[in-house]
Write a protein that holds these residues in place. Structure first.
Motif, mmCIF file in Angstrom:
data_model
loop_
_atom_site.group_PDB
_atom_site.id
_atom_site.type_symbol
_atom_site.label_atom_id
_atom_site.label_comp_id
_atom_site.label_asym_id
_atom_site.label_seq_id
_atom_site.Cartn_x
_atom_site.Cartn_y
_atom_site.Cartn_z
ATOM 1 N N LYS A 155 43.820 30.810 -46.283
ATOM 2 C CA LYS A 155 44.141 30.257 -47.598
ATOM 3 C C LYS A 155 45.569 29.728 -47.676
ATOM 4 C CE LYS A 155 45.455 34.605 -49.931
ATOM 5 N NZ LYS A 155 45.128 35.486 -51.080
ATOM 6 N N GLU A 156 46.402 30.065 -46.684
ATOM 7 C CA GLU A 156 47.763 29.533 -46.630
ATOM 8 C C GLU A 156 47.943 28.551 -45.475
ATOM 9 O OE1 GLU A 156 50.316 32.896 -46.391
ATOM 10 O OE2 GLU A 156 49.764 33.689 -48.367
ATOM 11 N N ASP A 157 46.819 28.267 -44.778
ATOM 12 C CA ASP A 157 46.846 27.430 -43.575
ATOM 13 C C ASP A 157 46.310 26.050 -43.927
ATOM 14 O OD1 ASP A 157 46.576 26.332 -41.025
ATOM 15 O OD2 ASP A 157 46.061 28.254 -40.134
ATOM 16 N N ASN A 158 47.150 25.021 -43.786
ATOM 17 C CA ASN A 158 46.712 23.659 -44.072
ATOM 18 C C ASN A 158 45.758 23.122 -43.012
ATOM 19 O OD1 ASN A 158 48.224 23.604 -46.394
ATOM 20 N ND2 ASN A 158 49.928 22.458 -45.516
ATOM 21 N N CYS A 159 45.721 23.800 -41.863
ATOM 22 C CA CYS A 159 44.793 23.420 -40.789
ATOM 23 C C CYS A 159 44.095 24.697 -40.312
ATOM 24 C CB CYS A 159 45.537 22.753 -39.631
ATOM 25 S SG CYS A 159 46.496 21.286 -40.104
ATOM 26 N N PRO A 160 43.177 25.254 -41.133
ATOM 27 C CA PRO A 160 42.639 26.592 -40.841
ATOM 28 C C PRO A 160 41.770 26.674 -39.600
ATOM 29 C CG PRO A 160 41.474 25.588 -42.684
ATOM 30 C CD PRO A 160 42.640 24.690 -42.371
ATOM 31 N N GLU A 161 41.296 25.559 -39.067
ATOM 32 C CA GLU A 161 40.429 25.602 -37.898
ATOM 33 C C GLU A 161 41.133 25.160 -36.624
ATOM 34 O OE1 GLU A 161 36.946 23.405 -38.837
ATOM 35 O OE2 GLU A 161 36.282 24.799 -40.398
ATOM 36 N N VAL A 162 42.417 24.840 -36.722
ATOM 37 C CA VAL A 162 43.195 24.427 -35.552
ATOM 38 C C VAL A 162 44.467 25.261 -35.521
ATOM 39 C CG1 VAL A 162 44.296 22.513 -34.347
ATOM 40 C CG2 VAL A 162 42.306 22.077 -35.797
ATOM 41 N N ALA A 163 44.715 25.930 -34.420
ATOM 42 C CA ALA A 163 45.912 26.776 -34.308
ATOM 43 C C ALA A 163 47.170 25.930 -34.460
ATOM 44 C CB ALA A 163 45.920 27.506 -32.972
ATOM 45 N N GLY A 164 48.081 26.419 -35.272
ATOM 46 C CA GLY A 164 49.309 25.672 -35.510
ATOM 47 C C GLY A 164 50.517 26.577 -35.637
ATOM 48 N N LEU A 165 51.538 26.052 -36.285
ATOM 49 C CA LEU A 165 52.813 26.741 -36.396
ATOM 50 C C LEU A 165 53.065 27.156 -37.840
ATOM 51 C CD1 LEU A 165 54.863 24.179 -34.276
ATOM 52 C CD2 LEU A 165 53.879 26.328 -33.467
ATOM 53 N N ALA A 166 53.761 28.278 -37.988
ATOM 54 C CA ALA A 166 54.108 28.733 -39.334
ATOM 55 C C ALA A 166 54.998 27.710 -40.026
ATOM 56 C CB ALA A 166 54.801 30.094 -39.259
ATOM 57 N N SER A 167 55.908 27.107 -39.265
ATOM 58 C CA SER A 167 56.822 26.124 -39.844
ATOM 59 C C SER A 167 56.088 24.867 -40.314
ATOM 60 C CB SER A 167 57.894 25.741 -38.832
ATOM 61 O OG SER A 167 57.309 25.223 -37.642
ATOM 62 N N MET A 168 54.895 24.652 -39.773
ATOM 63 C CA MET A 168 54.086 23.489 -40.147
ATOM 64 C C MET A 168 52.928 23.899 -41.057
ATOM 65 S SD MET A 168 55.309 20.699 -38.557
ATOM 66 C CE MET A 168 56.926 21.294 -39.037
ATOM 67 N N LYS A 169 53.042 25.094 -41.671
ATOM 68 C CA LYS A 169 51.998 25.635 -42.564
ATOM 69 C C LYS A 169 50.650 25.697 -41.850
ATOM 70 C CE LYS A 169 54.165 24.357 -46.933
ATOM 71 N NZ LYS A 169 54.001 23.690 -48.245
ATOM 72 N N GLY A 170 50.710 26.132 -40.585
ATOM 73 C CA GLY A 170 49.488 26.360 -39.831
ATOM 74 C C GLY A 170 48.940 25.162 -39.096
ATOM 75 N N CYS A 171 49.594 24.010 -39.171
ATOM 76 C CA CYS A 171 49.105 22.818 -38.464
ATOM 77 C C CYS A 171 49.857 22.652 -37.147
ATOM 78 C CB CYS A 171 49.285 21.579 -39.335
ATOM 79 S SG CYS A 171 48.178 21.550 -40.776
ATOM 80 N N PRO A 172 49.218 22.010 -36.152
ATOM 81 C CA PRO A 172 49.886 21.822 -34.854
ATOM 82 C C PRO A 172 50.885 20.666 -34.885
ATOM 83 C CG PRO A 172 47.678 20.887 -34.800
ATOM 84 C CD PRO A 172 47.814 21.563 -36.140
ATOM 85 N N ASP A 173 51.860 20.753 -34.007
ATOM 86 C CA ASP A 173 52.847 19.688 -33.813
ATOM 87 C C ASP A 173 53.074 19.593 -32.309
ATOM 88 O OD1 ASP A 173 54.914 17.881 -33.858
ATOM 89 O OD2 ASP A 173 56.421 19.296 -34.584
ATOM 90 N N THR A 174 52.160 18.881 -31.657
ATOM 91 C CA THR A 174 52.131 18.856 -30.194
ATOM 92 C C THR A 174 53.441 18.397 -29.584
ATOM 93 O OG1 THR A 174 49.749 18.423 -30.258
ATOM 94 C CG2 THR A 174 50.894 17.945 -28.191
ATOM 95 N N ASP A 175 54.051 17.338 -30.163
ATOM 96 C CA ASP A 175 55.283 16.800 -29.567
ATOM 97 C C ASP A 175 56.546 17.429 -30.144
ATOM 98 O OD1 ASP A 175 55.367 15.668 -32.085
ATOM 99 O OD2 ASP A 175 54.873 13.648 -31.404
ATOM 100 N N ALA A 176 56.369 18.436 -31.025
ATOM 101 C CA ALA A 176 57.509 19.192 -31.576
ATOM 102 C C ALA A 176 58.557 18.294 -32.226
ATOM 103 C CB ALA A 176 58.142 20.045 -30.485
ATOM 104 N N ASP A 177 58.084 17.280 -32.921
ATOM 105 C CA ASP A 177 59.041 16.396 -33.582
ATOM 106 C C ASP A 177 59.164 16.675 -35.077
ATOM 107 O OD1 ASP A 177 56.622 15.439 -34.458
ATOM 108 O OD2 ASP A 177 56.863 13.404 -33.686
ATOM 109 N N GLY A 178 58.536 17.795 -35.496
ATOM 110 C CA GLY A 178 58.640 18.175 -36.900
ATOM 111 C C GLY A 178 57.647 17.475 -37.796
ATOM 112 N N ILE A 179 56.666 16.778 -37.200
ATOM 113 C CA ILE A 179 55.635 16.077 -37.963
ATOM 114 C C ILE A 179 54.288 16.562 -37.447
ATOM 115 C CG2 ILE A 179 54.694 13.821 -38.608
ATOM 116 C CD1 ILE A 179 57.444 12.651 -37.743
ATOM 117 N N THR A 180 53.437 17.043 -38.346
ATOM 118 C CA THR A 180 52.138 17.554 -37.913
ATOM 119 C C THR A 180 51.337 16.454 -37.234
ATOM 120 O OG1 THR A 180 51.057 17.051 -40.020
ATOM 121 C CG2 THR A 180 52.116 19.204 -39.821
ATOM 122 N N ASP A 181 50.489 16.881 -36.295
ATOM 123 C CA ASP A 181 49.691 15.913 -35.536
ATOM 124 C C ASP A 181 48.872 15.015 -36.458
ATOM 125 O OD1 ASP A 181 50.754 17.127 -33.371
ATOM 126 O OD2 ASP A 181 48.877 17.950 -32.593
ATOM 127 N N ALA A 182 48.373 15.602 -37.571
ATOM 128 C CA ALA A 182 47.540 14.813 -38.481
ATOM 129 C C ALA A 182 48.326 13.692 -39.153
ATOM 130 C CB ALA A 182 46.926 15.728 -39.541
#
Length: 464
Positions: free
Chosen positions: A270-297
């Protein structure tokens, strides 16, 4: 007495409809069954002999084939209960000892009617021995017993046991010695033992939500729940009681207070913006593959780091000069960082411009060009175009012939004429400025014809 059985059967039905589970929570109990009376114990004078005929029922006991006692009990805490018992019997056997002998005889006193009303304090050892079905006890109290219309007060003491074969139903066995303080031969009621065997029902516990857990032990008394949660519900069946479950309607994990973490990234759904894809706490649960501070989506280039201003993609550098196009004033022409991506105007370029400038020819005493000067100006224009963001100053100079004022005006006009030609041929006006110095800055002697020719000139300087 013939209606007594019907009375007890009616009581049994009422208790059966209202009885509740968990004996510890039922403060009330009712027992009923048969009783037997024997004065063999009281007739013996020797302590060892008092138990000799204890179980000789046919010889010593008085029993009627009917429900013959009723006990009402109230638990008062700490394993103690107060019992009130009423009993009836028919006495057709009295045991007496022959004086001076150890022989006993049994006589019929005339079918005496036996009535007794007793109050006892009972102590249960069930908690001490740690069982839920075997309930031994001791009791002490007193009462009054009548044989027909004669009676005596008694001091009572005894022991018993109840076998709980249901949640609130048990088989009770009890023996009580009733002692009268009158002389045994003169007493209206001889000392005797009364035995009880019957059924016990416990009742009186309050279970508001009808979940089998009494209110006093139920942490959720108004909501039906489970024993393992002390009466509280677990709606989603995840092993966490609703009262402790932050997501009571969704199966979750204990470490997340009952909430799910579908992608296992440590952030509840309920606090994860991407509940079915493992992500980062700093990204509210969404992944950031290139670590540029912008979620993959949200990243147009999710595998290559880039700024948010460019949609997560790196800025291009079309001319490969190390200056990003966004900062490059000359994005299609290689330049230098110092010159914001534009090519630097080198000393050689300035030398070439000034070589052209020195060959500019004006009509005598005028600011108009001779025809052969036009190709020179065109060549200068092409160089200016190569450096679209460089700024230049065009300076006019004269020899010393004529007055200073006329020479000043002439130098200014000639410099302005060069500037106007360049502007008219596509060079931005804001990149150019012109000025005249008249005869004030000679580079040769004005005393010779050759020196004057050198002093009549146009110079170009780079504005930095």
């Amino acid at each position: 007495m013939k209606h007594l059985n019907k009375l007890f059967v009616a009581a049994l039905m009422v208790l059966g409809l209202n009885a509740n589970a968990q004996d510890d929570n039922n403060p009330w109990a009712i027992s009923f069954g048969a009783n037997a009376v024997s004065n063999r114990f009281g007739a013996a004078s020797d302590f060892g002999d008092q138990f000799g005929g204890f179980f000789k029922a046919k010889e010593n006991w008085n029993i009627i084939p009917s429900v013959s006692y009723l006990t009402l009990s109230r638990n008062v805490g700490n394993n103690f209960s107060v019992d009130l018992t009423g009993s009836v019997n028919q006495i057709d056997k009295l045991v007496s000892r022959e004086p001076g002998t150890s022989d006993y005889s049994v006589s019929n006193p005339g079918d005496l009617t036996y009535y007794a009303a007793d109050a006892n304090i009972r102590y249960s050892f069930m908690d001490m021995i740690g069982t839920s079905w075997f309930d031994p006890s001791l009791n002490l109290g007193g009462g009054y017993t009548w044989l027909d219309n004669k009676g005596n007060g008694t001091l009572n003491g005894g022991a018993g046991v109840t076998f709980w074969f249901g949640k609130n139903v048990g088989l009770s066995l009890r023996s009580i010695y009733k002692h009268t303080f009158e002389d045994q031969a003169e007493a209206n009621v001889p000392r005797h033992i009364q035995h009880f065997a019957g059924i016990t029902f416990k009742f009186g516990g309050k279970d508001t939500d009808k979940d089998g857990i009494y209110d006093k032990d139920d942490l959720c008394p108004t909501e039906a729940g489970l024993p393992q949660f002390q009466g509280c519900p677990d709606t989603d069946g995840d092993g966490i009681a609703d009262k402790d479950d932050n997501c009571p309607n969704i199966v979750g994990l204990p470490e997340f207070q009952g909430c799910p973490d579908t992608d296992g990234d440590g952030i509840i759904d309920k606090e994860d913006n991407c509940p079915e894809v493992a992500g980062l706490a700093s990204m509210k649960g969404c992944p950031d593959t290139d670590a540029d501070g912008i979620t993959d989506a949200e990243d147009n280039c999710p595998t290559v780091a880039g700024p948010r201003a460019n949609g997560g993609c790196p800025w291009p550098d079309a001319d490969k000069d190390g200056v990003l196009d966004k900062d490059d004033l000359c994005p299609e022409v290689p330049g230098t960082k110092a010159n914001r991506g534009c090519p630097e105007v080198s000393d050689d370029v300035m030398k070439q411009l000034n070589e052209y400038a020195r060959t500019i020819l004006f009509n005598s005493g005028k600011s108009s060009f001779k025809d052969e000067t036009i190709p020179v100006l065109q060549s200068m224009k092409e160089i200016f175009k190569e450096y679209p963001h460089a700024r230049f100053s065009i300076e006019g100079h004269t020899d010393s012939d004529g007055s200073n004022q006329l020479n000043q005006e002439l130098s200014e006009n000639r410099a302005a004429a060069v500037l106007n030609f360049l502007v008219e041929n596509g060079i931005a006006k804001d990149r150019l400025m012109s000025t005249g110095f008249g005869e004030t800055m000679p580079i040769a002697s004005n005393k010779t014809k050759a020196g004057k020719a050198q002093n009549r000139r146009v110079e170009v300087k780079l504005i930095k």
